[in-house]
Write a protein that holds these residues in place. Sequence first.
Motif, PDB file in Angstrom:
ATOM      1  N   ILE A  25      -7.204  10.236   2.653  1.00  0.00           N
ATOM      2  CA  ILE A  25      -5.765  10.344   2.781  1.00  0.00           C
ATOM      3  C   ILE A  25      -5.332   9.579   4.018  1.00  0.00           C
ATOM      4  O   ILE A  25      -6.148   9.324   4.921  1.00  0.00           O
ATOM      5  CB  ILE A  25      -5.299  11.810   2.890  1.00  0.00           C
ATOM      6  N   THR A  26      -4.071   9.198   4.058  1.00  0.00           N
ATOM      7  CA  THR A  26      -3.546   8.405   5.166  1.00  0.00           C
ATOM      8  C   THR A  26      -2.269   9.048   5.675  1.00  0.00           C
ATOM      9  O   THR A  26      -1.429   9.492   4.884  1.00  0.00           O
ATOM     10  CB  THR A  26      -3.245   6.968   4.710  1.00  0.00           C
TER      11      THR A  26
ATOM     12  N   VAL B 284       4.534  10.468   7.374  1.00  0.00           N
ATOM     13  CA  VAL B 284       4.298  10.681   5.939  1.00  0.00           C
ATOM     14  C   VAL B 284       2.814  10.894   5.687  1.00  0.00           C
ATOM     15  O   VAL B 284       1.963  10.389   6.427  1.00  0.00           O
ATOM     16  CB  VAL B 284       4.829   9.500   5.104  1.00  0.00           C
ATOM     17  N   TRP B 285       2.526  11.645   4.636  1.00  0.00           N
ATOM     18  CA  TRP B 285       1.164  11.856   4.130  1.00  0.00           C
ATOM     19  C   TRP B 285       1.087  11.211   2.756  1.00  0.00           C
ATOM     20  O   TRP B 285       1.967  11.416   1.921  1.00  0.00           O
ATOM     21  CB  TRP B 285       0.837  13.342   3.988  1.00  0.00           C
ATOM     22  N   THR B 286       0.026  10.532   2.500  1.00  0.00           N
ATOM     23  CA  THR B 286      -0.178   9.996   1.152  1.00  0.00           C
ATOM     24  C   THR B 286      -0.956  10.999   0.318  1.00  0.00           C
ATOM     25  O   THR B 286      -1.633  11.886   0.850  1.00  0.00           O
ATOM     26  CB  THR B 286      -0.959   8.677   1.188  1.00  0.00           C
ATOM     27  N   ASP B 287      -0.823  10.859  -0.994  1.00  0.00           N
ATOM     28  CA  ASP B 287      -1.715  11.597  -1.876  1.00  0.00           C
ATOM     29  C   ASP B 287      -3.130  11.032  -1.728  1.00  0.00           C
ATOM     30  O   ASP B 287      -3.306   9.890  -1.275  1.00  0.00           O
ATOM     31  CB  ASP B 287      -1.254  11.462  -3.333  1.00  0.00           C
TER      32      ASP B 287
ATOM     33  N   ASP C  46      -6.450   6.543   8.834  1.00  0.00           N
ATOM     34  CA  ASP C  46      -7.179   6.943   7.623  1.00  0.00           C
ATOM     35  C   ASP C  46      -8.129   8.092   7.949  1.00  0.00           C
ATOM     36  O   ASP C  46      -8.810   8.073   8.983  1.00  0.00           O
ATOM     37  CB  ASP C  46      -7.988   5.773   7.056  1.00  0.00           C
TER      38      ASP C  46
ATOM     39  N   TYR D  77      -6.265   8.979  -2.310  1.00  0.00           N
ATOM     40  CA  TYR D  77      -6.448   7.732  -3.052  1.00  0.00           C
ATOM     41  C   TYR D  77      -7.746   7.078  -2.587  1.00  0.00           C
ATOM     42  O   TYR D  77      -8.399   7.546  -1.653  1.00  0.00           O
ATOM     43  CB  TYR D  77      -5.242   6.801  -2.861  1.00  0.00           C
TER      44      TYR D  77
ATOM     45  N   LYS E 270       5.687   4.466   1.403  1.00  0.00           N
ATOM     46  CA  LYS E 270       6.208   5.807   1.653  1.00  0.00           C
ATOM     47  C   LYS E 270       6.820   5.903   3.041  1.00  0.00           C
ATOM     48  O   LYS E 270       7.850   6.572   3.247  1.00  0.00           O
ATOM     49  CB  LYS E 270       5.075   6.829   1.493  1.00  0.00           C
TER      50      LYS E 270
ATOM     51  N   ARG F  16       0.835  -1.193   0.000  1.00  0.00           N
ATOM     52  CA  ARG F  16       0.000   0.000   0.000  1.00  0.00           C
ATOM     53  C   ARG F  16       0.881   1.259   0.000  1.00  0.00           C
ATOM     54  O   ARG F  16       2.042   1.248   0.468  1.00  0.00           O
ATOM     55  CB  ARG F  16      -0.916   0.017   1.228  1.00  0.00           C
ATOM     56  N   PRO F  17       0.353   2.378  -0.543  1.00  0.00           N
ATOM     57  CA  PRO F  17       1.165   3.604  -0.646  1.00  0.00           C
ATOM     58  C   PRO F  17       1.687   4.091   0.692  1.00  0.00           C
ATOM     59  O   PRO F  17       2.821   4.566   0.775  1.00  0.00           O
ATOM     60  CB  PRO F  17       0.179   4.602  -1.267  1.00  0.00           C
ATOM     61  N   TRP F  18       0.869   3.983   1.740  1.00  0.00           N
ATOM     62  CA  TRP F  18       1.316   4.498   3.030  1.00  0.00           C
ATOM     63  C   TRP F  18       2.484   3.703   3.587  1.00  0.00           C
ATOM     64  O   TRP F  18       3.385   4.258   4.225  1.00  0.00           O
ATOM     65  CB  TRP F  18       0.151   4.515   4.023  1.00  0.00           C
TER      66      TRP F  18
END
Length: 662
Positions: A193-194, A178-181, A214, A183, A170, A165-167
């Motif tokens: 966002i996460t 971290v912050w995700t874009d 989340d 999604y 990253k 997963r992106p989170w």
Amino acid sequence: MWSFRTVLTSALVALQVAALLAILALTYFASQNVLLSYAEQLTQRVADDTTTFTQNFLTPADDAAALSQRLAESPVLGTSDRPALERYFYEILRSRSDFAGIFYGAADGAFLYVSRDRSVEGAEYRIKRVATQPDRSVELIYLTADFRPVSRRRDDADTYDPRTRPWYVKASTTRDVVWTDPYIFFSAQRPGITVAKAVRADERLGMRGAVGIDIEIHALSAFLDGLKIGSRGSAAIVSQSGEVIAHRDPSLVLATDVSGKQRFAQVWEIDDPALAQAVSSLPGGLASVNPGETRLTRFEAGGENWRGAVKRLAGSRTPWAVVTYLPESDILGPIYSIRDIGIAVVAIVVALTALLGVLLARALTRPIGALAAQAERISEGNFADIPLPTMWTKELAGTRQAMRRATSWLRDYRRENETLAERLREAGRVLERRVEERTEELAVANRDLEQANDNAELLAHELDHRVKNLFAITASLVTLAAKHATTPLEVADEARGRINALARAHADTQSARESQLAGIVTSVLRPYAGIAEVQLTIEGDPVTIPSSSVTPLGLILYELATNAAKYGALRGTGGALDVRWTAAGNGGVRMVWTETPAESPAGDVINPSQHSGFGSVMLDAMASRLNANIQRQLTPRGLRVVLTMEALEERGGLRTVAAAEA
């Protein structure tokens, strides 16, 4: 000629129309400018409010980042007591209504996720357990608001792996939160966002897992839907890459790709052309808008003009822009209605004014017309009284009495003057005949005398001008030749040649006031046209030279031809002489004299740096008379002379030649 009735009616109507239209136009345009300014302020204010709400909405994400930091450092994550960890996540969710879920993903692929979920009746929360030891299993547990199980089931077909997963990806690259874009959440299939933080045991063991929270962002669309931006205005939150993060119509936020998965829609994909035009109207696009900056824009969409405002969120972690837009007709609609009503009022007032003007003009023009008819009869010599209507104003009644008295006095005066007028008329006729005869005779004599005087004065002036010029130029030529010649014969030859050139140029001006430049050049160079194997080129635009400029121009050409015959291209066979000129649009002429002799230049040729010789003095003097600029350049190939005459205007006397002689 117009009647008084027409003039009065037209004047009243024109004044009413002008006044009403001026007031209507002033009101319309002033109101329009105010309303358009209000539209800009409205869009900007909505953008500011939406930005503030969005930033306030994302503020818990900062809190979540801090919480993730504390969770990562908490010994709770290191415990093997999963129920205690689930209870801990539940307590956080219950205290923070803006969190959608809290999770922990381990480095071996295990996953624990506590989230809000009402898909099962009676349930408020859901626990998702993904175990990898000893075998992989996925268990879903649905719980009530007080954390009591409602139902549970296994979902071993679920292939969810937190490490992909992106989170997680990253968070594994940094030690910071971290912050995700934005999604689409895997479970809820809703945008969000996460914020996450890697959990590390120590440097030797490496990354143990990642904890995250989340936050769903669909509430932004609900907030936008509650905004009042005119009757057809709208607002959206757009990412820097053009993805629609939130829209007042939530159904436009998500789109489906070719594989059937949901993703954020692009602004040009959704059914909102005004939003696409608002983004496209920005010079440089959304990427050019700085954090915290607001830009106003005006664009056209759907055949009408729109006003918009684009404001970038101040935070660097969320490169989003709030776009608000509304059609100008929403703001200007009321003023359009007022304008139409005003036009109708103008039409009614004009009609009433015209009717009033006609009635008033009729009441005034009847007595005035009767007085005018009486005056017309008097002007024709008829002094008999005619019936006049009743005058309903004091001024008109006084005019009627004055007209009666004037008519009576004119009748008496005419009778007294008729006899005397007849006598004077006869005497006047005799005197007029005599005066006319004498006047005509004197006029003829005066015209003849004036014409004779003009002709004599013109002839004398012309003769004096010609003679003085010829004598002055001839004297200057002889004097300058004597100063630079070494023998009397050389004086005679040099002076004779220049005087002959002057004579030819003078002869060209005797039969006409103007001469052709081509004819003057040909006349000067005609004696050299017969030299064997000499290439002579004369070419240029048709140019007419005033008589006052023929003499100095002829002397310049003769001087250049003499030098060419002595030292240059005309000295022997095989040379080339090229004379070309072009006419400028302002009356100027540019002539280029180019010599290419068969052998290298020798002797006393013109040196551009030394102008003390007679030929150089002559060239400069004549160029000054022409108000021209002469440039001479001696190159290995020969002599090149450029004569630039700014304007071929007549200049007085031989003043320049005399100065050169001195």
